[in-house]
Design a protein around this motif. Structure first.
Motif, PDB file in Angstrom:
ATOM      1  N   LEU A 140      11.454 -25.992  29.934  1.00  0.00           N
ATOM      2  CA  LEU A 140      10.254 -25.645  30.687  1.00  0.00           C
ATOM      3  C   LEU A 140      10.203 -24.161  31.034  1.00  0.00           C
ATOM      4  N   ARG A 199      -0.196 -29.894  35.542  1.00  0.00           N
ATOM      5  CA  ARG A 199       0.796 -29.030  36.171  1.00  0.00           C
ATOM      6  C   ARG A 199       0.218 -27.652  36.477  1.00  0.00           C
ATOM      7  N   ASN A 226       4.722 -21.255  29.138  1.00  0.00           N
ATOM      8  CA  ASN A 226       5.805 -21.448  30.110  1.00  0.00           C
ATOM      9  C   ASN A 226       6.031 -20.255  31.024  1.00  0.00           C
ATOM     10  N   ASN A 253       5.841 -20.682  34.773  1.00  0.00           N
ATOM     11  CA  ASN A 253       6.928 -21.470  35.355  1.00  0.00           C
ATOM     12  C   ASN A 253       8.110 -20.610  35.776  1.00  0.00           C
ATOM     13  N   ARG A 278      10.054 -24.511  43.172  1.00  0.00           N
ATOM     14  CA  ARG A 278       9.016 -23.556  42.767  1.00  0.00           C
ATOM     15  C   ARG A 278       7.688 -23.926  43.422  1.00  0.00           C
ATOM     16  N   GLU A 323      12.220 -31.154  36.160  1.00  0.00           N
ATOM     17  CA  GLU A 323      10.796 -31.233  36.490  1.00  0.00           C
ATOM     18  C   GLU A 323      10.570 -31.106  37.991  1.00  0.00           C
ATOM     19  N   VAL A 381      10.906 -27.308  38.800  1.00  0.00           N
ATOM     20  CA  VAL A 381       9.865 -26.452  38.225  1.00  0.00           C
ATOM     21  C   VAL A 381       8.479 -26.845  38.735  1.00  0.00           C
ATOM     22  N   PHE A 382       8.263 -28.124  38.998  1.00  0.00           N
ATOM     23  CA  PHE A 382       6.964 -28.605  39.479  1.00  0.00           C
ATOM     24  C   PHE A 382       7.154 -29.304  40.828  1.00  0.00           C
TER      25      PHE A 382
END
Length: 691
Positions: free
Chosen positions: A252, A306, A335, A338, A363, A472, A475-476
């Motif tokens: 990612l 996202r 990306n 991110n 994040r 995930e 990052v999200f």
């Protein structure tokens, strides 16, 4: 003072930008956050609003009258325990000024100056464009270029840290964030639709951070920059950073320029921050989304969701950086966004060290991260996601902090923010939801309180969120918090633990959508339709343990005009407080008083710096210490026994202003551009006997 109604001033002749539904200027909203408040908030989840929780937290209602209702003991309050009421402030203790706050409050004003109380003095420490590194040229607004700016103090200073320099008597290290650039105020002749490469590259160099050694004057509160000092450093939008922690190397985070997913160029929109016990500085990447373009080119439904949750622009960016570097074009580098939105850590004592982006901290739009230690020495960070209806987070390290400055201790401590558990807060009310009438009437016992829990999101490579991997989650993080039912907040900004009690204070700046159609309505925490002025929350971890999973919360301040019955000042007599609007950055002094810097004052005055005791007979007595120039925001701040240090960010950022027609000439006077600057303020009487 510039008066827009006076046609003798340049401001009266400036064309105004479209009306904006916020106290900030439209110019500030454009360059600082990409007009975030003009768009639908990214959080479309069905999670509870904090306002709904507060509405449920009280069973007894009524209008507060008179002074004290709530005073807290110095220690923490265990979960489930009600805070004790206290007698109104009275007697000799109430008549004496609180320790550390013996100054006459500054009146609200709109002066194009930093206004301070009688008996104090002030001086600019360093301005945008002042020399930092050897070879830096003298600042010239009409001869700006990237190579010069990379050697000079950056634009729009925000978070400040003032660090000791061992074995350097009379010297300190000043660390400053440079949140964003206001190109229309920086470059004469700037065309926002067609910026030049030179302007864009100069803006890249004006972002980031500055480390500047300063000489500490023992006869005053002055600080004199030491250009060319060996520890001085500039970090910009093109400085290499290392991604660390459990998401480093994730697919990612990989791009065509970085197939390893471990090296990022630059840091963007650095807002609040923190200083660690081991001497490094943390900096939060906040409104990073605005720098990217062309999210509409992404067709995969999951990827689109996202991007939308982080507010990435569908079309061109406001600054058009994608024209000069493909990494800002999501269509070509999906990306790259991110790789921004993290807490970054720098070592100000090592100018050759590689700064790090700490993925274990999640994040989102980070406002700040001020550490606290648990009883067994582990590191805890509290973090706000500065967006309407987003969340409050906490990180607890797996390993304890190791004292000392040996190489082994240093290596150990530099891993503490890579190994731990990331949590998000859920607030729970315990009373019926009725009785809310929109007037902001306060409960008769003043007990704005409730309970809550920290919900784990991920620990190392283990996800605690169903349907999401640990990578995930990191990052999200917003999507992970949505899934576990976190509580929506009204723009949680700076979060600071009290240095003595450990009680945590959260500045929630405002939320114009409070009470709008389909949104949470007014309640005790936000008692007006449209939360224009914000509030301050207190949080007590269970048994005072920073690693606890449960907590109690209460409201300390509901900001605004004290004459407005919807405001609340911890039960203190509202005839004796300064009006305050939109709390943002916060700090504590050595006496334990809370200091609040404001952003977007909705009361018609310039932004300012305020102080308020949080315990004792003066709890809730807000006093304004200073105001910043026209169009500016108060940032920083650093409060020591010797001085108050603030960053006056974006002076003159008033609708219609440009570099060719400035609306402010602070700090250098007529005929000059406004220049974001760091200012030191000190008590003249404190040093008088030394002269």
């Amino acid at each position: 003072m510039l008066d827009p109604s006076d046609d003798r001033t340049p401001l009266a002749r400036l064309p105004l930008l479209p009306q904006h539904n916020t106290a900030r200027s439209a110019l500030t909203c454009r360059y600082r956050c990409g007009n975030a408040c003009a768009h639908q908030e990214p959080n479309r989840s069905g999670n509870a609003y904090f306002g709904d929780v507060v509405r449920q937290a009280l069973s007894r209602r009524g209008m507060l009258k008179g002074a004290g209702v709530l005073a807290l003991a110095a220690g923490g309050v265990a979960a489930g325990a009600a805070p004790a009421a206290a007698a109104p402030a009275a007697g000799s203790a109430a008549r004496r000024p609180p320790r550390g706050l013996d100054f006459a409050p500054v009146a609200p004003n709109t002066a194009d100056a930093v206004t301070i109380p009688p008996g104090f003095r002030q001086e600019v420490v360093i301005r945008w464009g002042d020399a930092v590194l050897p070879g830096a040229p003298r600042f010239d607004a009409r001869r700006q270029n990237a190579s010069a700016q990379a050697l000079q103090f950056g634009y729009n200073c925000d978070y400040l840290a003032l660090l000791h320099l061992p074995r350097r008597r009379g010297q300190k290290l000043l660390v400053a964030n440079h949140e964003y650039t206001s190109e229309e105020l920086m470059f004469p002749g700037y065309d926002p639709d067609a910026p030049t490469r030179a302007q864009v590259e100069t803006a890249w160099a004006a972002h980031g951070m500055s480390v500047v050694a300063v000489a500490d004057d023992r006869f005053s509160g002055r600080l004199r920059p030491l250009p060319g000092h060996p520890l001085n450093r500039r970090i910009t939008a093109t400085t290499p950073f290392r991604l660390t922690g459990p998401a480093a190397g994730s697919d990612l985070l990989k791009t065509s320029a970085d197939p390893t997913g471990r090296t990022v160029l630059g840091t963007l929109n650095n807002c609040g921050g923190g200083t660690t016990p081991w001497g490094t500085v943390l900096s939060g990447e906040e409104n990073f989304n605005q720098y990217f373009a062309n999210a509409s080119a992404v067709t995969d439904p999951t990827a689109r969701q996202r991007l939308a949750r982080y507010g990435l622009p569908a079309g061109v960016s406001g600054r058009r950086w994608e024209r000069f570097d493909t990494r800002f074009d999501i269509a070509r580098e999906p990306n790259e966004p991110n790789r921004h939105g993290w807490i970054v850590e720098i070592d100000p004592y090592d100018p050759d060290s590689v700064p790090r982006k700490r993925t274990a901290l999640g994040r989102f739009k980070h406002e700040a991260a001020e550490p606290r230690l648990t009883a067994d020495g582990r590191v805890v960070l509290y973090m706000g996601d500065d967006e309407r209806f987003d969340y409050l987070y906490k990180y607890v390290s797996t390993h304890p902090y190791r004292k000392g400055d040996s190489p082994a201790a240093r290596e150990h401590n530099m891993r503490l923010l890579d190994e731990g558990t990331l949590y998000v807060a859920r607030f729970t009310g315990d009373s019926p939801p009725e009785d809310v009438d929109g007037t902001g009437a306060l409960p008769d016992d003043g007990a704005f309180d409730g309970s809550g829990e920290w919900i784990p999101l991920a620990t190392g490579t283990t996800s605690h969120v169903a349907g999401m991997s640990a990578e995930e989650v990191y990052v999200f993080t917003r999507l992970a918090a949505d899934k576990v039912g976190a509580t929506k907040m009204d723009r949680p900004e700076d979060v600071e633990p009290h240095p003595r009690t450990g009680r945590v204070y959260v500045a929630l700046t405002n939320n114009k959508d409070r009470g709008a159609a389909g949104k949470a309505g007014p309640d005790e925490a936000n008692p007006r339709s449209g939360n224009k002025h914000g509030h301050v929350l207190e949080l007590d971890e269970r048994r005072g343990d920073a690693a606890a999973r449960a907590f109690r919360w209460r409201l300390m301040l509901v900001c605004g005009d004290p004459a407005d019955p919807s405001t609340y000042f911890a039960g203190f007599d509202k005839n004796r407080v300064s009006p305050i609007s939109c709390p943002d950055n916060i700090a504590f002094d050595s006496y334990g008083n809370l200091w609040l810097a404001t952003d977007g004052n909705a009361l018609g005055s310039n932004d300012g710096l305020f102080a308020v005791p949080v315990t004792g007979p003066h709890r809730g007595q807000v006093k304004q210490f200073l105001t910043v120039p026209a169009g500016a925001e108060t940032c920083g701040p650093v409060i020591t026994d010797e001085r108050v240090l603030i960053a006056a960010q974006h002076p003159g950022e008033i609708d219609g202003a440009t570099a060719d027609r400035p609306a402010s000439h602070w700090p250098d006077g007529p005929g000059t551009l406004p220049r974001p600057s760091v200012v030191t303020v000190w008590s003249d009487t404190r040093y008088r006997h030394k002269r």
